[in-house]
Design an enzyme around this catalytic site. Sequence first.
Site, PDB file in Angstrom:
ATOM      1  N   LYS A  35       4.074 -13.106 -11.652  1.00 35.58           N
ATOM      2  CA  LYS A  35       3.761 -13.407 -10.246  1.00 35.58           C
ATOM      3  C   LYS A  35       2.738 -12.414  -9.702  1.00 35.58           C
ATOM      4  CE  LYS A  35       6.658 -11.795  -6.886  1.00 35.58           C
ATOM      5  NZ  LYS A  35       6.034 -10.991  -5.822  1.00 35.58           N
ATOM      6  N   ASN A  36       3.005 -11.118  -9.937  1.00 36.87           N
ATOM      7  CA  ASN A  36       2.165 -10.108  -9.295  1.00 36.87           C
ATOM      8  C   ASN A  36       0.789  -9.950  -9.947  1.00 36.87           C
ATOM      9  OD1 ASN A  36       4.142  -9.802  -7.440  1.00 36.87           O
ATOM     10  ND2 ASN A  36       4.941  -7.866  -8.233  1.00 36.87           N
ATOM     11  N   ARG A  90       3.213 -11.570   2.047  1.00 37.23           N
ATOM     12  CA  ARG A  90       2.465 -10.338   2.237  1.00 37.23           C
ATOM     13  C   ARG A  90       1.261 -10.231   1.303  1.00 37.23           C
ATOM     14  NH1 ARG A  90       2.056  -4.878   3.343  1.00 37.23           N
ATOM     15  NH2 ARG A  90       1.080  -4.547   1.341  1.00 37.23           N
ATOM     16  N   CYS A 142       8.519  -5.854   6.144  1.00 34.05           N
ATOM     17  CA  CYS A 142       9.499  -6.774   5.579  1.00 34.05           C
ATOM     18  C   CYS A 142      10.754  -5.987   5.281  1.00 34.05           C
ATOM     19  CB  CYS A 142       8.949  -7.471   4.339  1.00 34.05           C
ATOM     20  SG  CYS A 142       8.719  -6.373   2.969  1.00 34.05           S
ATOM     21  N   ARG A 151       5.271  -2.005   5.503  1.00 31.61           N
ATOM     22  CA  ARG A 151       4.310  -2.305   4.427  1.00 31.61           C
ATOM     23  C   ARG A 151       2.893  -2.134   4.972  1.00 31.61           C
ATOM     24  NH1 ARG A 151       6.697  -5.947   0.474  1.00 31.61           N
ATOM     25  NH2 ARG A 151       4.925  -5.394  -0.835  1.00 31.61           N
ATOM     26  N   PRO A 152       2.438  -0.889   5.146  1.00 32.24           N
ATOM     27  CA  PRO A 152       1.107  -0.658   5.725  1.00 32.24           C
ATOM     28  C   PRO A 152      -0.009  -1.047   4.759  1.00 32.24           C
ATOM     29  CG  PRO A 152       2.036   1.413   4.944  1.00 32.24           C
ATOM     30  CD  PRO A 152       3.097   0.361   4.727  1.00 32.24           C
ATOM     31  N   ASP A 191      -3.074   0.692   5.242  1.00 28.07           N
ATOM     32  CA  ASP A 191      -4.080   1.703   5.595  1.00 28.07           C
ATOM     33  C   ASP A 191      -4.936   2.120   4.398  1.00 28.07           C
ATOM     34  OD1 ASP A 191      -1.459   2.750   4.836  1.00 28.07           O
ATOM     35  OD2 ASP A 191      -2.363   4.730   5.033  1.00 28.07           O
ATOM     36  N   LEU A 192      -4.344   2.163   3.209  1.00 30.85           N
ATOM     37  CA  LEU A 192      -5.117   2.613   2.045  1.00 30.85           C
ATOM     38  C   LEU A 192      -6.151   1.561   1.636  1.00 30.85           C
ATOM     39  CD1 LEU A 192      -2.122   4.142   0.022  1.00 30.85           C
ATOM     40  CD2 LEU A 192      -3.914   5.424   1.224  1.00 30.85           C
ATOM     41  N   ASP A 251      10.693  -2.658  -8.485  1.00 32.95           N
ATOM     42  CA  ASP A 251      11.092  -4.070  -8.505  1.00 32.95           C
ATOM     43  C   ASP A 251      12.289  -4.335  -9.416  1.00 32.95           C
ATOM     44  OD1 ASP A 251       9.100  -4.622  -6.718  1.00 32.95           O
ATOM     45  OD2 ASP A 251       7.678  -5.365  -8.209  1.00 32.95           O
ATOM     46  N   ARG A 306      10.822 -17.498  -4.531  1.00 32.25           N
ATOM     47  CA  ARG A 306       9.491 -16.909  -4.321  1.00 32.25           C
ATOM     48  C   ARG A 306       8.984 -16.271  -5.613  1.00 32.25           C
ATOM     49  NH1 ARG A 306       9.635 -12.420  -0.661  1.00 32.25           N
ATOM     50  NH2 ARG A 306       7.670 -12.240  -1.732  1.00 32.25           N
TER      51      ARG A 306
HETATM   52  N1  EPU Z   1       1.448   2.036   0.927  1.00 32.83           N
HETATM   53  C1  EPU Z   1       0.866   2.727   1.951  1.00 32.83           C
HETATM   54  N2  EPU Z   1      -0.354   2.282   2.410  1.00 32.83           N
HETATM   55  C2  EPU Z   1      -0.986   1.196   1.896  1.00 32.83           C
HETATM   56  C3  EPU Z   1      -0.374   0.497   0.847  1.00 32.83           C
HETATM   57  C4  EPU Z   1       0.858   0.938   0.375  1.00 32.83           C
HETATM   58  O1  EPU Z   1       1.404   3.710   2.436  1.00 32.83           O
HETATM   59  O2  EPU Z   1      -2.089   0.878   2.353  1.00 32.83           O
HETATM   60  C5  EPU Z   1       2.757   2.477   0.404  1.00 32.83           C
HETATM   61  C6  EPU Z   1       3.843   1.402   0.500  1.00 32.83           C
HETATM   62  O3  EPU Z   1       4.446   1.367   1.781  1.00 32.83           O
HETATM   63  C7  EPU Z   1       4.774   1.824  -0.599  1.00 32.83           C
HETATM   64  C8  EPU Z   1       3.826   2.356  -1.668  1.00 32.83           C
HETATM   65  O4  EPU Z   1       2.620   2.698  -0.983  1.00 32.83           O
HETATM   66  O5  EPU Z   1       5.606   2.879  -0.166  1.00 32.83           O
HETATM   67  C9  EPU Z   1       3.512   1.403  -2.796  1.00 32.83           C
HETATM   68  O6  EPU Z   1       3.123   0.137  -2.272  1.00 32.83           O
HETATM   69  P1  EPU Z   1       2.081  -0.791  -2.998  1.00 32.83           P
HETATM   70  O7  EPU Z   1       0.863  -0.913  -2.169  1.00 32.83           O
HETATM   71  O8  EPU Z   1       1.897  -0.375  -4.420  1.00 32.83           O
HETATM   72  O9  EPU Z   1       2.849  -2.205  -2.945  1.00 32.83           O
HETATM   73  P2  EPU Z   1       2.115  -3.613  -2.907  1.00 32.83           P
HETATM   74  O10 EPU Z   1       0.869  -3.536  -3.684  1.00 32.83           O
HETATM   75  O11 EPU Z   1       2.081  -4.123  -1.527  1.00 32.83           O
HETATM   76  C10 EPU Z   1       3.114  -4.558  -5.137  1.00 32.83           C
HETATM   77  C11 EPU Z   1       4.026  -5.665  -5.541  1.00 32.83           C
HETATM   78  C12 EPU Z   1       5.442  -5.345  -5.094  1.00 32.83           C
HETATM   79  C13 EPU Z   1       5.863  -4.019  -5.735  1.00 32.83           C
HETATM   80  C14 EPU Z   1       4.868  -2.918  -5.365  1.00 32.83           C
HETATM   81  C15 EPU Z   1       5.149  -1.596  -6.045  1.00 32.83           C
HETATM   82  C16 EPU Z   1       2.604  -7.615  -5.477  1.00 32.83           C
HETATM   83  C17 EPU Z   1       2.290  -8.935  -4.886  1.00 32.83           C
HETATM   84  N3  EPU Z   1       3.591  -6.907  -4.924  1.00 32.83           N
HETATM   85  O12 EPU Z   1       3.183  -4.494  -3.714  1.00 32.83           O
HETATM   86  O13 EPU Z   1       6.251  -6.391  -5.617  1.00 32.83           O
HETATM   87  O14 EPU Z   1       7.143  -3.655  -5.290  1.00 32.83           O
HETATM   88  O15 EPU Z   1       3.531  -3.325  -5.730  1.00 32.83           O
HETATM   89  O16 EPU Z   1       5.121  -1.742  -7.428  1.00 32.83           O
HETATM   90  O17 EPU Z   1       1.992  -7.221  -6.462  1.00 32.83           O
HETATM   91  C18 EPU Z   1       8.080  -7.827  -5.713  1.00 32.83           C
HETATM   92  O18 EPU Z   1       7.491  -8.445  -6.625  1.00 32.83           O
HETATM   93  O19 EPU Z   1       9.300  -8.025  -5.433  1.00 32.83           O
HETATM   94  C19 EPU Z   1       7.352  -6.832  -4.934  1.00 32.83           C
HETATM   95  C20 EPU Z   1       7.765  -6.397  -3.743  1.00 32.83           C
END
Ligand code: EPU
Length: 419
Positions: free
Chosen positions: A22-23, A91, A115, A120-121, A123-124, A306, A398
Amino acid sequence: MDKILVHGGQRLSGSIRVSGSKNSALPILAACLLTKEPCIIRHVPDLSDVHYMLQILSHMGAEVERASGTVTVRAEKIKTVAPYDIVRKMRASVCVLGPLLGREKEATVSLPGGCVIGDRPIDLHLRGFEALGAAVRVECGNVKVFAARLKGQTINLRGKFGSTVLGTDNVMMAAVLAEGVTTIEGAAAEPEVVDLANFLNAMGAKIEGAGTRRIVIEGVEELHGAEHSVIPDRIEAGTFMVAAAIAGSRVTLRRVVPDHLKAISDALIQAGFGIETARDTLTVVGNGKPKPVELVTEPYPNFPTDMQAQMCALLCEGEGISVVTESVFPQRFMHVAELKRMGAQITLEGASAVIKGVERLSGAPVMASDLRASAALVLAGLRASGVTEVNRVYHIDRGYESIDDKLNGIGAQIERVKV
Ligand code: EPU
């Protein structure tokens, strides 16, 4: 709304074929927006999150065709605005920002909310776009990014919780069409990032270093259509590995990359289970109750967040006391209250779950709160006495393709009931 009834106590054995990730599939489908030419993506899992992404692509003006696991996307002309109505359901829709900015030099996408797994910011992601020369405005619930031109830069994407997966994807997708060289430091090294980079390279991008903390992207003028097969879903595989540990004798997973499953295998070995691997299969050999373990979730290659909820479900019936610490999403413990309704003894101490193993959980009506928490509740039901009734199963659909059918195929007794 469907619910799932798990009749506990069945012994699992046999084999399961793992679906496409999925991811990986979600950002790869978004990346198809980077070219006017058709892209053919294989092993796309049949999941509601994938359907949402295909709806978003259609809304953006792409022609989308789906025939079983193969999706063809042709984005000849595209719009650059993705409104709240179509992005709010998922998201991951935020990952259309990078390709739109890369190709059209502008994008307006409704901001994803938080969520249940926490804030789930993005900012990066935005910091990365700004470094490439884009202006960023957040107004009326939308984020708007635009640039006259994008110029390669060195960008550090490490945040206070480590690297960002979709942030790395997004910046990479914008940078492939920027002028000059972009270096992403502190990049996420997840296999899904590597899969996206491989697809982008097949489209004519010049990306090196994906899978390490430094990704170097030499911008090109344009990308062309390409074909790609999505990698196997390591979290779906990991979920079935834990199912096998909870209730299995010997369960083999087919179409997996054993290397991607190393941290999960190590955790299960530490808990006393046997793991056998071959080129693209992995077998879990059941061994009764798990031994106590201490686990910390961290970015790849360490133990994935996950898989945290599923591992908690396993350890509930373990020997002694286990400690599971969440360092990626410190609030991701919604499953704990539900597991406690089934008789689990878990205490939350900050971002750690302290789990005292009990002899056997008992089936109960429980509420799914997010994708992985729902999977954990189904797993907990596999060995629990009586029937576990998991409500709100749309969360599970999902991210898991026919989880009930796949588990029933190895001996589980799971019913899906329409309410
Ligand atoms: N974070 C920030 N700022 C940002 C982005 C992230 O502070 O701009 C923080 C997040 O709040 C978190 C950490 O950085 O504490 C890691 O978040 P990340 O950005 O890596 O998460 P994501 O890319 O939004 C993906 C997966 C998630 C998985 C995470 C971590 C997808 C579609 N989603 O989310 O998958 O938990 O990486 O590995 O790829 C799931 O499949 O159930 C799921 C939630």
